[in-house]
Design a protein around this motif. Structure first.
Motif, PDB file in Angstrom:
ATOM      1  N   ILE B  41       0.842  -1.185   0.000  1.00 19.99           N
ATOM      2  CA  ILE B  41       0.000   0.000   0.000  1.00 19.99           C
ATOM      3  C   ILE B  41       0.879   1.237   0.000  1.00 19.99           C
ATOM      4  N   ALA B  42       0.517   2.184  -0.834  1.00 19.88           N
ATOM      5  CA  ALA B  42       1.308   3.419  -0.894  1.00 19.88           C
ATOM      6  C   ALA B  42       0.879   4.367   0.224  1.00 19.88           C
ATOM      7  N   ARG B  43       1.785   5.205   0.611  1.00 20.61           N
ATOM      8  CA  ARG B  43       1.500   6.258   1.582  1.00 20.61           C
ATOM      9  C   ARG B  43       0.237   7.019   1.183  1.00 20.61           C
ATOM     10  N   ASN B  44      -0.599   7.284   2.175  1.00 24.05           N
ATOM     11  CA  ASN B  44      -1.846   8.039   1.985  1.00 24.05           C
ATOM     12  C   ASN B  44      -2.962   7.305   1.241  1.00 24.05           C
ATOM     13  N   GLU B  45      -2.704   6.073   0.944  1.00 28.35           N
ATOM     14  CA  GLU B  45      -3.755   5.311   0.271  1.00 28.35           C
ATOM     15  C   GLU B  45      -4.780   4.826   1.290  1.00 28.35           C
ATOM     16  N   VAL B  46      -6.046   4.907   0.911  1.00 23.38           N
ATOM     17  CA  VAL B  46      -7.115   4.415   1.784  1.00 23.38           C
ATOM     18  C   VAL B  46      -7.252   2.910   1.612  1.00 23.38           C
ATOM     19  N   ILE B  47      -7.205   2.188   2.713  1.00 25.56           N
ATOM     20  CA  ILE B  47      -7.298   0.732   2.645  1.00 25.56           C
ATOM     21  C   ILE B  47      -8.750   0.279   2.645  1.00 25.56           C
ATOM     22  N   PHE B  48      -9.552   0.902   3.503  1.00 29.43           N
ATOM     23  CA  PHE B  48     -10.995   0.698   3.409  1.00 29.43           C
ATOM     24  C   PHE B  48     -11.719   1.873   4.038  1.00 29.43           C
ATOM     25  N   GLU B  49     -12.980   2.007   3.669  1.00 26.50           N
ATOM     26  CA  GLU B  49     -13.823   3.078   4.196  1.00 26.50           C
ATOM     27  C   GLU B  49     -14.679   2.545   5.336  1.00 26.50           C
ATOM     28  N   GLU B  50     -15.218   3.457   6.117  1.00 26.63           N
ATOM     29  CA  GLU B  50     -16.070   3.055   7.239  1.00 26.63           C
ATOM     30  C   GLU B  50     -17.235   2.198   6.802  1.00 26.63           C
ATOM     31  N   SER B  51     -17.782   2.554   5.662  1.00 26.19           N
ATOM     32  CA  SER B  51     -19.019   1.899   5.256  1.00 26.19           C
ATOM     33  C   SER B  51     -18.776   0.651   4.409  1.00 26.19           C
ATOM     34  N   ASP B  52     -17.517   0.345   4.128  1.00 27.39           N
ATOM     35  CA  ASP B  52     -17.251  -0.849   3.324  1.00 27.39           C
ATOM     36  C   ASP B  52     -17.676  -2.109   4.078  1.00 27.39           C
ATOM     37  N   PRO B  53     -18.287  -3.027   3.378  1.00 27.74           N
ATOM     38  CA  PRO B  53     -18.588  -4.308   4.012  1.00 27.74           C
ATOM     39  C   PRO B  53     -17.277  -5.048   4.291  1.00 27.74           C
ATOM     40  N   VAL B  54     -17.247  -5.747   5.403  1.00 28.55           N
ATOM     41  CA  VAL B  54     -16.007  -6.409   5.794  1.00 28.55           C
ATOM     42  C   VAL B  54     -15.722  -7.596   4.894  1.00 28.55           C
ATOM     43  N   LYS B  55     -14.580  -7.565   4.228  1.00 30.85           N
ATOM     44  CA  LYS B  55     -14.225  -8.686   3.369  1.00 30.85           C
ATOM     45  C   LYS B  55     -12.897  -9.318   3.754  1.00 30.85           C
ATOM     46  N   GLY B  96     -19.960  -9.260  11.686  1.00 31.07           N
ATOM     47  CA  GLY B  96     -20.539  -9.009  10.387  1.00 31.07           C
ATOM     48  C   GLY B  96     -20.674  -7.521  10.162  1.00 31.07           C
ATOM     49  N   GLY B  97     -21.285  -7.129   9.051  1.00 27.38           N
ATOM     50  CA  GLY B  97     -21.495  -5.707   8.834  1.00 27.38           C
ATOM     51  C   GLY B  97     -20.296  -5.031   8.206  1.00 27.38           C
ATOM     52  N   ASN B  98     -20.026  -3.808   8.607  1.00 26.72           N
ATOM     53  CA  ASN B  98     -18.952  -3.066   7.966  1.00 26.72           C
ATOM     54  C   ASN B  98     -17.855  -2.678   8.948  1.00 26.72           C
ATOM     55  N   TYR B  99     -16.730  -2.344   8.365  1.00 26.89           N
ATOM     56  CA  TYR B  99     -15.670  -1.733   9.156  1.00 26.89           C
ATOM     57  C   TYR B  99     -16.307  -0.496   9.762  1.00 26.89           C
ATOM     58  N   MET B 100     -15.945  -0.130  10.946  1.00 27.93           N
ATOM     59  CA  MET B 100     -16.569   1.064  11.512  1.00 27.93           C
ATOM     60  C   MET B 100     -15.620   2.240  11.491  1.00 27.93           C
ATOM     61  N   VAL B 101     -14.502   2.045  10.823  1.00 31.95           N
ATOM     62  CA  VAL B 101     -13.504   3.101  10.743  1.00 31.95           C
ATOM     63  C   VAL B 101     -12.941   3.149   9.331  1.00 31.95           C
ATOM     64  N   ARG B 102     -12.234   4.198   9.049  1.00 36.61           N
ATOM     65  CA  ARG B 102     -11.498   4.242   7.803  1.00 36.61           C
ATOM     66  C   ARG B 102     -10.040   3.913   8.117  1.00 36.61           C
ATOM     67  N   ALA B 103      -9.396   3.191   7.231  1.00 39.02           N
ATOM     68  CA  ALA B 103      -7.984   2.869   7.429  1.00 39.02           C
ATOM     69  C   ALA B 103      -7.178   3.498   6.308  1.00 39.02           C
ATOM     70  N   ILE B 104      -6.108   4.176   6.692  1.00 39.71           N
ATOM     71  CA  ILE B 104      -5.274   4.835   5.694  1.00 39.71           C
ATOM     72  C   ILE B 104      -3.816   4.581   6.051  1.00 39.71           C
ATOM     73  N   ALA B 105      -3.000   4.395   5.044  1.00 43.91           N
ATOM     74  CA  ALA B 105      -1.576   4.134   5.287  1.00 43.91           C
ATOM     75  C   ALA B 105      -0.846   5.454   5.495  1.00 43.91           C
ATOM     76  N   LEU B 106      -0.140   5.567   6.592  1.00 42.20           N
ATOM     77  CA  LEU B 106       0.603   6.805   6.856  1.00 42.20           C
ATOM     78  C   LEU B 106       1.961   6.784   6.180  1.00 42.20           C
ATOM     79  N   GLU B 107       2.399   5.606   5.803  1.00 43.25           N
ATOM     80  CA  GLU B 107       3.641   5.489   5.028  1.00 43.25           C
ATOM     81  C   GLU B 107       3.504   4.248   4.164  1.00 43.25           C
ATOM     82  N   ASP B 108       4.454   3.998   3.315  1.00 39.80           N
ATOM     83  CA  ASP B 108       4.354   2.805   2.486  1.00 39.80           C
ATOM     84  C   ASP B 108       4.280   1.583   3.396  1.00 39.80           C
TER      85      ASP B 108
END
Lengths: 242, 242
Positions: B41-55, B96-108
DNA sequence: CACCCCCAGTGACAAAAGTTACTTCCTTCG
DNA sequence: CGAAGGAAGTAACTTTTGTCACTGGGGGTG
């Protein structure tokens, strides 16, 4: 609390009927059952305090129990109202330490009380090492969220900033009291649930008080000793009122 | 994200080296390993959104990831900064359900990505029904605390009161829109993290707006339909600004 | 029935937090 | 080197929340 009854077979029936334990093997049930007690709690009776070390796992048979945190100023934050079938304090039990809430009976209540040792032992027998680690991890997360919640509900921004900085600095393995953190004010704001400007104000104040000794671009230096002194002073002052 | 590599043996080594999975049997490791991928994952890339279903279940191999919630107004609340070895989203995964947070990479960052199906299957194989229920219960608790936290961090008292009343009323199995709740203002205050007087003010306002239709000693009646309408309006209004 | 207690309601005020709007200072990048 | 962008610092102001102080009502109890 009234002295507990203990008709072993009745207790076993109770345990078996709990959805949360229904998968348990006979041996484990027996281990638990041997030490499990039934307790009658009167309305308004405190079952345990926030600071009590965890000794039991509770399941509510009948009645209602309120779980809540209290601030030094006497405010409360209700975490949950529990009804029949609910169980509580699995989390602090697994992570060790203390209950993080106070439990009080809102009406006359019957509890199934399982000593934490018997409970964890039976649980570990059925979950494998990996399962146990996952559970512990989840419990730690609960503990962590619970503290965040308490801070947000009871503390003003200044205190939140101070405890956050203290927590961060305590995670750094360094003997020196002067810790430099690479955080922007925005970062601190996002960690404490407020906005940049307010953090700016707060940090200026902390700088005047000598808690923050140095600021530069991309970070600042805090005096861990002085900070922890201040935090302690704040948490102990209100108790003088009582 | 870059296309994932997948040298199975390397992946297996990775899995084996995780403390949180070290107790897993060979078969389960293999099941997991087969579907596990490594992602850069590159720096600043969003890994998942809060509302994304958990996969997926993620384990951090190298790098730093920020988990945070965002409010409609754009404020953030950082839940946790994760480092190598940390894993996340076990909680939403189990519930089940969705991630309840957003995840973002702070560095590579390098992530071990396990599809949630493979993960839960392997986990259930090692934990027994009881263990699994306990885990689910803990996850639900995390979910619950997480929502409380979000409310306290982002919403003002009025909104907190409204969502609290809505939640309470939705737990009552009754078709009629008019629900009577036996709660004192102090109770509501304790559930929303404020004080009695403020709740009094807020409730007066809600009464004028017709959300609360009736008040008596030991309780009041709310119009569930009108309440949920108002709550929805409030949460959708800010999006008009964007 | 009278008293008391708990809760609701409210006005006035104080304090905390959030908002707006600039200015300044670095650092980085073209 | 100069421009641009990001972060910090701050003043002035608004809004929200919390505090204090008091009134009034209703229900339960002696």
């Amino acid at each position: 609390m009234k002295p507990p009854m203990n008709a072993v077979s009745e207790v076993l029936d109770d345990l078996r009927s709990l959805p949360c334990l229904s998968g348990l093997g006979k041996d484990d049930l027996l281990i638990m059952g041997e030490f499990t007690k039934i307790r009658e709690i009167a309305r308004n009776e405190v079952i345990f305090e926030e600071s009590d070390p965890v000794k039991f796992f509770f399941v509510l048979k009948t009645g209602t129990v309120k779980l809540y945190k209290t601030s030094q100023e006497g405010r409360e934050l209700i975490i949950k109202i529990m009804g029949p079938g609910d169980y509580f304090c699995c989390a602090p039990l697994c992570a060790g330490g203390n209950y993080m809430v106070r439990a009080i009976a809102l009406e006359d209540t019957t509890l199934i009380v399982i000593p934490s040792k018997a409970f964890t032992q039976a649980l570990r027998n059925t979950v494998s090492e990996t399962g146990w680690r996952i559970i512990s991890g989840l419990c730690n997360k609960i503990h962590y969220l619970s503290r965040l919640l308490e801070d947000l509900a009871f503390k003003d921004v200044e205190k939140r900033v101070m405890t956050t900085l203290l927590t961060l600095s305590s995670q750094i393995p360094q003997k020196d009291d002067f810790i430099s953190l690479q955080l922007s004010h925005q970062d601190v704001a996002s960690m404490t649930g407020t906005v940049r400007e307010v953090v700016s104000r707060t940090m200026s104040k902390l700088k005047k008080e000598g808690v923050i000794t140095h600021t530069s671009v991309k970070g600042f230096t805090i005096d861990r000793g002085r900070l922890s002194m201040l935090v302690k002073k704040q948490t102990s002052l209100p108790s003088l009122r009582m």
